[in-house]
Enzyme design. Structure first.
Site, PDB file in Angstrom:
ATOM      1  N   ALA A 129       0.844  -1.280   0.049  1.00  0.00           N
ATOM      2  CA  ALA A 129       0.083  -0.062  -0.026  1.00  0.00           C
ATOM      3  C   ALA A 129       0.616   1.332  -0.181  1.00  0.00           C
ATOM      4  CB  ALA A 129      -0.945   0.077   1.040  1.00  0.00           C
ATOM      5  N   ASN A 197       2.658  -2.648   7.612  1.00  0.00           N
ATOM      6  CA  ASN A 197       3.573  -3.555   6.838  1.00  0.00           C
ATOM      7  C   ASN A 197       4.292  -2.528   5.814  1.00  0.00           C
ATOM      8  OD1 ASN A 197       3.127  -6.230   7.654  1.00  0.00           O
ATOM      9  ND2 ASN A 197       1.203  -6.081   7.027  1.00  0.00           N
ATOM     10  N   HIS A 227      -0.219   7.571   3.480  1.00  0.00           N
ATOM     11  CA  HIS A 227       1.331   7.540   3.660  1.00  0.00           C
ATOM     12  C   HIS A 227       2.047   8.626   3.064  1.00  0.00           C
ATOM     13  CE1 HIS A 227      -0.004   3.544   5.362  1.00  0.00           C
ATOM     14  NE2 HIS A 227      -0.653   3.373   4.242  1.00  0.00           N
TER      15      HIS A 227
END
Length: 276
Positions: A129, A197, A227
Site C-alpha cells: 500500500a 507493513n 502514507h
C-alpha cells in the site's frame, strides 16, 4: 540460430484465502498473468474456500500452509501475521520464490534472508500500500541520511493494535488527529502488525528498520489510509504521498494491496518490466 526450449508456467500457491488472497487467486485463475498458474490455496475453513472458488475456471486443492511449498514454485503469503512462519519457513527451505504480505513479520524472522542465500530461495517483497520504493531503492545505492514515514488512518483502522492496548492509548471519540506512535519502523511494525507493513517494506528498500523513522496518527478527518514518505539523500530529496481506499472487508487494508501483489506476480512472468 538456436533458441532455448520453452518452459512451463511458474506454479503459484496462496497462503490465506481472505479478501486479498481471493483477489490474487482470481487474477491467476483468469489466465491474465502471463507465465503463472494457480495450483493450490490454504485457508482455515477449507469448505468456505472451496465455496469461494465456485466461479473459478479451475478449482485447486485447499491444503495446509506448510504444503504450499511442496506444490508451488511461488508461495504468496496473505495470512495473519501470527502464522507467518508456517508459510515462510517451508517456502524458503524448499528454495521457492516467496512473496510476503506480512512484511512486518519478516523483520522478526530476518534469519530467513540468510537461509534463502543457502537454499536458493528468493524473498520478493511487494510494494503493497506504499509508493515510490523504486526511488528509495535507487537512492540507497548512494547515501541516504533520513527516511521518514508518516501514516494517518481513521481511528477505527487502528483500534485494537497491540501497541495501543499495551500502552492504554485510546482512539475512540477523537475530534482531532492524535499521534499514537513515534519511533522506528521496527518497533512500529511490532506494535501495529496489521497496520504498518508499509513501514517494514520501506525500511527494507532503504536504510533498515532501525534507522527508518515512523509516525502513526489516528485522524478522524481522513477517510483513506494515508502514507507520506520523506527521503533525504545525496542523490535526491523527495516527498511522496499516497491515499489508499480501504477495503470493504477490512479497514486496516487498502484495496491497492492485492493489486500490488498481482503486479509483482506479473513481473515474475513478464518478458519486459518497467521500473527499478
Amino acid at each position: 540460430m538456436s533458441t532455448s526450449p520453452a518452459t512451463g508456467p511458474l506454479t503459484v500457491g496462496i497462503g490465506g484465502f481472505g479478501a486479498i488472497g481471493q483477489k490474487v487467486a482470481a487474477a491467476l485463475d483468469s489466465g491474465s498473468i502471463e507465465g503463472l498458474k494457480l495450483v493450490a490455496v490454504s485457508a482455515r475453513d477449507a469448505d468456505k474456500a472451496r465455496a469461494n472458488m465456485a466461479g473459478f475456471q479451475t478449482e485447486v486443492p485447499v491444503v495446509s500452509l506448510g504444503e504450499l511449498a511442496d506444490r508451488a514454485d511461488v508461495v504468496v503469503e496473505c495470512a495473519p501475521a501470527s502464522v507467518f512462519a508456517e508459510v515462510a519457513v517451508p517456502a524458503v527451505e524448499r528454495g521457492r520464490i516467496f512473496l510476503p504480505i506480512s512484511v512486518g513479520a519478516l523483520l522478526r524472522h530476518d534469519e530467513l534472508v540468510d537461509r534463502a542465500r543457502r537454499t536458493g530461495a528468493r524473498i520478493v517483497v511487494p510494494t503493497g500500500a506504499l509508493i515510490g520504493l523504486d526511488a528509495v531503492r535507487a537512492a540507497a545505492e548512494g547515501e541516504i541520511s533520513e527516511v521518514r514515514l508518516v501514516t494517518r488512518k481513521p481511528p477505527g483502522g487502528l483500534a485494537g493494535a497491540p501497541y495501543l492496548v499495551e500502552n492504554n492509548i485510546s482512539v475512540e471519540g477523537l475530534n482531532t488527529a492524535k499521534k499514537v506512535f513515534d519511533g522506528s519502523a521496527r518497533d512500529g511494525a511490532a506494535g501495529f502488525p496489521a497496520n504498518v507493513n508499509v513501514a517494514a517494506a520501506l525500511s527494507l528498500a532503504g536504510i533498515g528498520a532501525d534507522a527508518t523513522k515512523l509516525e502513526i496518527w489516528a485522524d478522524p478527518q481522513v477517510t483513506r489510509n494515508t502514507h507520506t514518505i520523506t527521503v533525504e539523500a545525496d542523490s535526491a530529496r523527495f516527498t511522496m504521498t499516497i491515499e489508499n481506499v480501504p477495503t470493504e472487508e477490512n479497514p486496516k487494508t487498502g484495496k491497492i494491496t492485492a493489486l500490488s501483489i498481482i503486479a509483482t506476480l506479473r513481473r515474475l512472468g513478464a518478458p519486459m518490466t518497467a521500473g527499478t
